[in-house]
Design an enzyme around this catalytic site. Structure first.
Site, PDB file in Angstrom:
ATOM      1  N   ASP A   1      30.422 -33.117 -11.608  1.00  0.00           N
ATOM      2  CA  ASP A   1      29.522 -32.032 -11.211  1.00  0.00           C
ATOM      3  C   ASP A   1      29.384 -31.099 -12.416  1.00  0.00           C
ATOM      4  O   ASP A   1      29.835 -31.422 -13.527  1.00  0.00           O
ATOM      5  CB  ASP A   1      30.027 -31.338  -9.928  1.00  0.00           C
ATOM      6  CG  ASP A   1      31.289 -30.509 -10.153  1.00  0.00           C
ATOM      7  OD1 ASP A   1      31.861 -30.534 -11.261  1.00  0.00           O
ATOM      8  OD2 ASP A   1      31.710 -29.831  -9.191  1.00  0.00           O
TER       9      ASP A   1
ATOM     10  N   CYS B   1      35.490 -32.941 -11.658  1.00  0.00           N
ATOM     11  CA  CYS B   1      34.924 -31.681 -11.172  1.00  0.00           C
ATOM     12  C   CYS B   1      35.835 -30.573 -11.690  1.00  0.00           C
ATOM     13  O   CYS B   1      36.645 -30.812 -12.600  1.00  0.00           O
ATOM     14  CB  CYS B   1      34.757 -31.677  -9.657  1.00  0.00           C
ATOM     15  SG  CYS B   1      36.281 -31.789  -8.694  1.00  0.00           S
TER      16      CYS B   1
ATOM     17  N   THR C   1      38.440 -28.739 -10.355  1.00  0.00           N
ATOM     18  CA  THR C   1      39.870 -28.964 -10.100  1.00  0.00           C
ATOM     19  C   THR C   1      40.219 -30.442  -9.942  1.00  0.00           C
ATOM     20  O   THR C   1      41.404 -30.793  -9.921  1.00  0.00           O
ATOM     21  CB  THR C   1      40.275 -28.295  -8.776  1.00  0.00           C
ATOM     22  OG1 THR C   1      39.451 -28.857  -7.734  1.00  0.00           O
ATOM     23  CG2 THR C   1      40.094 -26.786  -8.832  1.00  0.00           C
TER      24      THR C   1
ATOM     25  N   HIS D   1      51.156 -48.469  -9.530  1.00  0.00           N
ATOM     26  CA  HIS D   1      51.690 -48.456  -8.162  1.00  0.00           C
ATOM     27  C   HIS D   1      50.609 -48.429  -7.090  1.00  0.00           C
ATOM     28  O   HIS D   1      50.773 -49.034  -6.028  1.00  0.00           O
ATOM     29  CB  HIS D   1      52.587 -47.223  -7.953  1.00  0.00           C
ATOM     30  CG  HIS D   1      53.890 -47.314  -8.698  1.00  0.00           C
ATOM     31  ND1 HIS D   1      54.969 -46.501  -8.429  1.00  0.00           N
ATOM     32  CD2 HIS D   1      54.291 -48.128  -9.709  1.00  0.00           C
ATOM     33  CE1 HIS D   1      55.976 -46.801  -9.231  1.00  0.00           C
ATOM     34  NE2 HIS D   1      55.587 -47.782 -10.031  1.00  0.00           N
TER      35      HIS D   1
ATOM     36  N   HIS E   1      54.345 -53.038  -4.252  1.00  0.00           N
ATOM     37  CA  HIS E   1      53.195 -52.131  -4.157  1.00  0.00           C
ATOM     38  C   HIS E   1      52.015 -52.796  -3.464  1.00  0.00           C
ATOM     39  O   HIS E   1      51.173 -52.128  -2.875  1.00  0.00           O
ATOM     40  CB  HIS E   1      52.784 -51.650  -5.545  1.00  0.00           C
ATOM     41  CG  HIS E   1      53.918 -51.006  -6.284  1.00  0.00           C
ATOM     42  ND1 HIS E   1      54.500 -49.842  -5.853  1.00  0.00           N
ATOM     43  CD2 HIS E   1      54.600 -51.391  -7.388  1.00  0.00           C
ATOM     44  CE1 HIS E   1      55.487 -49.517  -6.678  1.00  0.00           C
ATOM     45  NE2 HIS E   1      55.573 -50.446  -7.613  1.00  0.00           N
TER      46      HIS E   1
HETATM   47  C1  RB5 Z   1      32.578 -26.095  -8.376  1.00  0.00           C
HETATM   48  O1  RB5 Z   1      32.506 -24.716  -8.512  1.00  0.00           O
HETATM   49  C2  RB5 Z   1      33.960 -26.509  -7.914  1.00  0.00           C
HETATM   50  O2  RB5 Z   1      34.186 -26.070  -6.625  1.00  0.00           O
HETATM   51  C3  RB5 Z   1      34.106 -28.006  -8.007  1.00  0.00           C
HETATM   52  O3  RB5 Z   1      33.886 -28.423  -9.315  1.00  0.00           O
HETATM   53  C4  RB5 Z   1      35.458 -28.588  -7.641  1.00  0.00           C
HETATM   54  O4  RB5 Z   1      36.482 -27.957  -8.341  1.00  0.00           O
HETATM   55  C5  RB5 Z   1      35.713 -28.725  -6.210  1.00  0.00           C
HETATM   56  O5  RB5 Z   1      36.735 -29.266  -5.783  1.00  0.00           O
END
Ligand code: RB5
Length: 143
Positions: A8, A64, A66, A97, A132
């Site tokens: 994203d 993304c 996080t 695994h 596994h």
């Molecule tokens: C985008 O702002 C953020 O929420 C997205 O990249 C991600 O971290 C969501 O889990």
């Protein structure tokens, strides 16, 4: 080897960097987007990468902010085992695994070099099978 990659907006910068790194290693890339830092919804790109993996790409990479949203979304796709990995050892173990077929990384938490090392660990490791295998089969039965 063909790798599908997507992100994203929050993962865009790291995706571009990882993409260049993979290209420099001669690895074939399918970049499903996003193609700018304009805000988009991460599930759309998780689905695109998962569809590529299910239709022939060897492995996928999703980024993304996080890594959490991408991993939640990707793991809803049948046949996908997505692993959020913040360190190379996590990536190696995800392959060895869990037979993970999608590597998820955190664009807002990882530097470019760490991301490259993590990608290297993921791509060079192999599923170990054995004990596994039974566990991964149980994952498949949950789908
Ligand atoms: C985008 O702002 C953020 O929420 C997205 O990249 C991600 O971290 C969501 O889990």
């Amino acid at each position: 080897m063909k790798i599908a990659i997507g992100s994203d907006h929050a993962g865009y910068e790291l995706k571009e960097s990882v993409k260049e790194y993979l290209k420099s290693k001669g690895i074939e890339i399918v970049d499903v987007g996003t193609y700018s830092e304009e805000r988009v919804d991460y599930p759309d790109y998780a689905k695109k990468v998962c569809d590529e993996v299910r239709s022939g790409a060897n492995l996928g990479i999703l980024i993304c902010g996080t890594g959490l949203g991408m991993s939640i979304a990707a793991n809803k796709c049948r046949g996908i085992r997505a692993a959020l990995c913040l360190y190379p050892d996590m990536a190696r173990l995800a392959r060895e695994h869990n037979n993970a077929n999608v590597l998820v990384m955190a664009g807002r938490l990882m530097g470019k070099e760490l991301a490259n090392w993590t990608v290297d660990a993921f791509l060079s490791a192999e599923f170990q099978g054995g004990r596994h295998e039974r566990r991964v089969k149980k994952l498949e039965e949950m789908e």
